[in-house]
Motif scaffolding. Structure first.
Motif, PDB file in Angstrom:
ATOM      1  N   ARG A  31    -114.729  -3.801 -27.679  1.00  8.87           N
ATOM      2  CA  ARG A  31    -114.041  -3.878 -26.386  1.00  8.87           C
ATOM      3  C   ARG A  31    -112.908  -4.888 -26.488  1.00  8.87           C
ATOM      4  NH1 ARG A  31    -114.779  -1.825 -21.513  1.00  8.87           N
ATOM      5  NH2 ARG A  31    -114.092  -2.940 -19.637  1.00  8.87           N
ATOM      6  N   SER A  54    -100.912  -0.973 -24.648  1.00  4.03           N
ATOM      7  CA  SER A  54    -101.557  -0.281 -25.763  1.00  4.03           C
ATOM      8  C   SER A  54    -101.690  -1.218 -26.957  1.00  4.03           C
ATOM      9  CB  SER A  54    -100.778   0.979 -26.145  1.00  4.03           C
ATOM     10  OG  SER A  54     -99.420   0.675 -26.407  1.00  4.03           O
ATOM     11  N   LEU A  64    -104.574   1.270 -23.490  1.00  2.00           N
ATOM     12  CA  LEU A  64    -105.519   0.421 -22.769  1.00  2.00           C
ATOM     13  C   LEU A  64    -105.320   0.539 -21.263  1.00  2.00           C
ATOM     14  CD1 LEU A  64    -105.109  -2.777 -24.970  1.00  2.00           C
ATOM     15  CD2 LEU A  64    -106.795  -0.957 -25.235  1.00  2.00           C
ATOM     16  N   ALA A  85    -105.825  -5.333 -18.751  1.00  2.00           N
ATOM     17  CA  ALA A  85    -106.449  -4.175 -19.385  1.00  2.00           C
ATOM     18  C   ALA A  85    -107.815  -4.572 -19.911  1.00  2.00           C
ATOM     19  CB  ALA A  85    -105.589  -3.644 -20.524  1.00  2.00           C
ATOM     20  N   GLU A  87    -110.729  -2.165 -22.143  1.00  2.00           N
ATOM     21  CA  GLU A  87    -111.151  -0.840 -22.594  1.00  2.00           C
ATOM     22  C   GLU A  87    -111.977  -0.942 -23.870  1.00  2.00           C
ATOM     23  OE1 GLU A  87    -110.928   2.193 -21.407  1.00  2.00           O
ATOM     24  OE2 GLU A  87    -109.754   1.677 -19.618  1.00  2.00           O
ATOM     25  N   VAL A  89    -112.467   0.355 -27.495  1.00  2.00           N
ATOM     26  CA  VAL A  89    -111.513   0.873 -28.479  1.00  2.00           C
ATOM     27  C   VAL A  89    -112.208   0.983 -29.833  1.00  2.00           C
ATOM     28  CG1 VAL A  89    -109.519  -0.117 -27.282  1.00  2.00           C
ATOM     29  CG2 VAL A  89    -110.689  -1.453 -29.042  1.00  2.00           C
TER      30      VAL A  89
END
Length: 257
Positions: A31, A54, A64, A85, A87, A89
């Motif tokens: 994450r 991103s 993201l 952000a 996310e 990944v």
């Protein structure tokens, strides 16, 4: 604050110590959390619109955030951050973060003035550096958007209220940083606190008027000079303030003289 050219060194030192465990991350994923903070500036508001965030891995950009968000940078200082952000990944070795900025404006004297955003920021401001996302763990980064250096006035005489965005951003891992805090006993005249290293201002924050508290956050470990000054030229300075990773150095109560 350190300039954008220092990002590679700051990001390269991020290692496993900067990660935390999380049971909710899928297999093979980690994450990435990106927070945004700022220092005080001579504006009533600095509104920046981010259209995309991103991260780059193996020649691929991982998005993201793709929904635009407008942030008033002045609302996030004194150790506070805005979650830009967060996310899950793919785990692995990342080399860049990309910010797309589509609009900016400042408020001066109650009036809103547009800030010109260069094409490079619109298509993607690339923060070059390296960091590792470990499977099953979270890496939290903070982007310190230095609005004082990033918003450049283009006039007078051509345009006395013309501004252009030239982003200066410091990046550091939350878990790899420390902080300096304290209380100013006489905060009535808008004091500002600064953390200085090697002659450069690394972080700055407005002292809270109601209780005198301040936090200089997200500082790399090291020795700092702390300088505080208000609008009456009353000041305080301590040239020997040590910051350790994961710790907050409290200066206690200080008085501006």
């Amino acid at each position: 604050m350190n300039r954008l050219t220092n990002l590679m060194a700051l990001l390269a030192v991020l290692a496993l110590i900067g990660c935390s465990k999380s049971p909710t991350i899928p297999d093979g994923m980690g994450r990435l959390e990106i927070g945004l903070t700022d220092a005080p500036v001579d504006f009533e508001a600095v509104n920046i619109t981010f259209s995309e965030i991103s991260a780059h891995i193996d020649s691929v950009w991982i998005n993201l955030r793709v929904d635009p968000v407008t942030v008033n940078l002045l609302e996030f200082s004194n150790g506070q951050t805005f979650e830009l952000a967060a996310e899950n990944v793919p785990a692995g070795h990342y080399t860049q973060i990309r910010l797309k900025i589509t609009a900016a404006e400042v408020v001066v004297g109650g009036q809103v003035y547009p800030v010109t955003v260069p094409s490079g920021a619109q298509t993607g401001l690339k923060l070059v550096g390296q960091f590792i996302i470990v499977a099953g763990e979270t890496l939290a980064l903070v982007l310190d958007f230095d609005a004082q250096r990033s918003i450049v006035r283009t006039g007078p005489p051509q345009n006395p209220f013309g501004y252009i965005l030239k982003p200066t951003i410091r990046v550091i891992g939350k878990a790899d940083s420390g902080a300096i805090s304290g209380v100013v006993s006489n905060p009535q005249n808008a004091p500002v606190a600064y953390a200085i290293a090697s002659g450069d201002t690394i972080a700055a924050t407005v002292v809270k008027k109601d209780n005198g508290k301040f936090v200089l956050g997200f500082l790399p470990a090291g020795l700092y000079a702390v300088s505080i000054a208000d609008t009456l030229n009353q000041s305080y300075r301590n040239n020997q303030v040590l910051v350790a990773v994961g710790a907050e150095t409290n200066l206690g109560t200080v008085t501006l003289q």
